[in-house]
Scaffold this active site. Sequence first.
Site, PDB file in Angstrom:
ATOM      1  N   ARG A   1       7.849 -26.294  53.896  1.00 38.65           N
ATOM      2  CA  ARG A   1       8.217 -25.718  55.308  1.00 38.65           C
ATOM      3  C   ARG A   1       9.236 -26.363  56.184  1.00 38.65           C
ATOM      4  NH1 ARG A   1       3.140 -23.949  59.020  1.00 38.65           N
ATOM      5  NH2 ARG A   1       4.633 -24.492  60.678  1.00 38.65           N
TER       6      ARG A   1
ATOM      7  N   ARG B   1       8.370 -30.208  68.078  1.00 42.56           N
ATOM      8  CA  ARG B   1       7.217 -29.478  68.011  1.00 42.56           C
ATOM      9  C   ARG B   1       6.043 -29.898  69.007  1.00 42.56           C
ATOM     10  NH1 ARG B   1       6.300 -28.665  62.216  1.00 42.56           N
ATOM     11  NH2 ARG B   1       4.565 -27.159  62.647  1.00 42.56           N
TER      12      ARG B   1
ATOM     13  N   LYS C   1      -5.746 -25.188  62.443  1.00 47.12           N
ATOM     14  CA  LYS C   1      -5.987 -23.636  62.710  1.00 47.12           C
ATOM     15  C   LYS C   1      -6.070 -23.086  61.610  1.00 47.12           C
ATOM     16  CE  LYS C   1      -2.410 -23.580  65.522  1.00 47.12           C
ATOM     17  NZ  LYS C   1      -1.565 -24.784  65.853  1.00 47.12           N
TER      18      LYS C   1
ATOM     19  N   ARG D   1       0.697 -19.251  72.870  1.00 53.59           N
ATOM     20  CA  ARG D   1       1.074 -20.729  72.972  1.00 53.59           C
ATOM     21  C   ARG D   1       1.716 -20.808  74.484  1.00 53.59           C
ATOM     22  NH1 ARG D   1       1.893 -21.176  67.287  1.00 53.59           N
ATOM     23  NH2 ARG D   1       2.489 -23.110  66.448  1.00 53.59           N
TER      24      ARG D   1
ATOM     25  N   ARG E   1       2.053 -32.432  54.640  1.00 52.67           N
ATOM     26  CA  ARG E   1       2.285 -30.900  54.437  1.00 52.67           C
ATOM     27  C   ARG E   1       3.834 -30.519  53.992  1.00 52.67           C
ATOM     28  NH1 ARG E   1       0.308 -26.677  59.018  1.00 52.67           N
ATOM     29  NH2 ARG E   1       2.285 -27.078  59.734  1.00 52.67           N
TER      30      ARG E   1
HETATM   31  P1  ATP Z   1      -0.784 -25.136  62.457  1.00 52.05           P
HETATM   32  O1  ATP Z   1      -0.513 -26.293  61.730  1.00 52.05           O
HETATM   33  O2  ATP Z   1      -2.096 -25.601  63.336  1.00 52.05           O
HETATM   34  O3  ATP Z   1      -1.060 -24.035  61.714  1.00 52.05           O
HETATM   35  P2  ATP Z   1       1.912 -25.123  63.384  1.00 52.05           P
HETATM   36  O4  ATP Z   1       2.110 -25.090  64.778  1.00 52.05           O
HETATM   37  O5  ATP Z   1       2.191 -26.025  62.505  1.00 52.05           O
HETATM   38  O6  ATP Z   1       0.131 -24.669  63.299  1.00 52.05           O
HETATM   39  P3  ATP Z   1       2.539 -22.169  63.141  1.00 52.05           P
HETATM   40  O7  ATP Z   1       1.430 -21.587  64.129  1.00 52.05           O
HETATM   41  O8  ATP Z   1       2.723 -21.595  61.959  1.00 52.05           O
HETATM   42  O9  ATP Z   1       2.596 -23.806  62.883  1.00 52.05           O
HETATM   43  O10 ATP Z   1       4.044 -21.708  63.953  1.00 52.05           O
HETATM   44  C1  ATP Z   1       5.377 -22.247  63.494  1.00 52.05           C
HETATM   45  C2  ATP Z   1       6.344 -21.954  64.255  1.00 52.05           C
HETATM   46  O11 ATP Z   1       6.532 -20.411  64.735  1.00 52.05           O
HETATM   47  C3  ATP Z   1       6.344 -22.659  65.890  1.00 52.05           C
HETATM   48  O12 ATP Z   1       6.693 -23.678  65.989  1.00 52.05           O
HETATM   49  C4  ATP Z   1       7.147 -21.464  66.632  1.00 52.05           C
HETATM   50  O13 ATP Z   1       8.511 -21.754  66.524  1.00 52.05           O
HETATM   51  C5  ATP Z   1       6.705 -20.187  65.866  1.00 52.05           C
HETATM   52  N1  ATP Z   1       5.669 -19.525  66.652  1.00 52.05           N
HETATM   53  C6  ATP Z   1       4.593 -19.190  66.135  1.00 52.05           C
HETATM   54  N2  ATP Z   1       3.592 -18.556  66.897  1.00 52.05           N
HETATM   55  C7  ATP Z   1       4.348 -18.514  68.328  1.00 52.05           C
HETATM   56  C8  ATP Z   1       4.033 -18.023  69.667  1.00 52.05           C
HETATM   57  N3  ATP Z   1       2.781 -17.502  69.832  1.00 52.05           N
HETATM   58  N4  ATP Z   1       5.037 -18.159  70.422  1.00 52.05           N
HETATM   59  C9  ATP Z   1       6.337 -18.541  70.338  1.00 52.05           C
HETATM   60  N5  ATP Z   1       6.465 -18.850  68.956  1.00 52.05           N
HETATM   61  C10 ATP Z   1       5.650 -19.211  68.094  1.00 52.05           C
HETATM   62 MG    MG Z   2      -0.665 -22.330  60.740  1.00 52.51          MG
END
Ligand code: ATP
Ligand code: MG
Length: 189
Positions: free
Chosen positions: A134, A145, A14, A89, A128
Site C-alpha cells: 500500500r 496519517r 478495523k 473520520r 503491513r
Molecule cells: P486500518 O488500518 O485500521 O484499516 P487505515 O487508516 O490504514 O485503517 P483506510 O481506512 O483504508 O486505512 O483509509 C486509507 C485512506 O483513505 C485514508 O488515509 C484517507 O486518505 C482515505 N479515507 C478513507 N476513509 C475516509 C473518510 N471517511 N474520509 C476521508 N478520507 C478517507
Molecule cells: Mg482498513
Amino acid sequence: MKNIVIFGAPGSGKGTQSDKIVAKYGFKHISTGDVLRGEIKNGTELGNTAKSYIDNGQLIPDSLMIDILASVYDSFGTVEGVIFDGFPRTIPQAEALKAMLAERGTEVSVMLDLEVPEEELMDRLIKRGQISGRADDNEETIKKRLTVYHNQTSPLIDWYKNDGKYTHIKGTGDLETIFADICAAIDRA
Ligand code: ATP
Ligand code: MG
C-alpha cells in the site's frame, strides 16, 4: 438491524475485525478505504481525485465521502446489519451519518473504539506496507496519517460519548480476545 461503527487509528485493526464480524454475523461491510482503493485501481475520476489525498496521508473531502457512503449504503437493500469501517473520520461525517440513518428510520447502534498505542500502530503499518505494498504505508505517510487521526478523527471519541454510543475496546493482544470483546458489545447493542 444494527449499524456498527468500527473506529480507531490507522492500523488499529478495523479491517481485520470487520472481516470476523462479517463471517460471524453476516453483516454488510463498508470500508471507505477499500472503496477508494477500488476506484484508484479502476482508474475512475473519483479514484484519480482520491489518490492525490491518500498518497499524501490526507483525508478526502467530506462532501465527496458522504455521497459515496450513502450510495454504498443504499445499494445494500434489506440487511441484518452494516459495519462502517473508516467512516466517519471527521465530525461533519459523523453528523452526516446520523442524519442519513435518521432519514432511513435507523441509527448507529454502537461505536467500537479500537485503542492501540502509537508505537504499536507505527510498527504494524510499516510491516503491513512491506506485505501489502500500500502506497500510504511508508514511514513518512504513516506519520502524517497519525497526525490527521489526532487532529481530525480522535475528536469523534467525545462526540460519540455525548451521543451515548461509545464503547472502548482494547485493541492489543490476542485477535480472538479482541474479537470476543467486540462480539459482546455488538450483542448488547
Ligand atoms: P486500518 O488500518 O485500521 O484499516 P487505515 O487508516 O490504514 O485503517 P483506510 O481506512 O483504508 O486505512 O483509509 C486509507 C485512506 O483513505 C485514508 O488515509 C484517507 O486518505 C482515505 N479515507 C478513507 N476513509 C475516509 C473518510 N471517511 N474520509 C476521508 N478520507 C478517507
Ligand atoms: Mg482498513
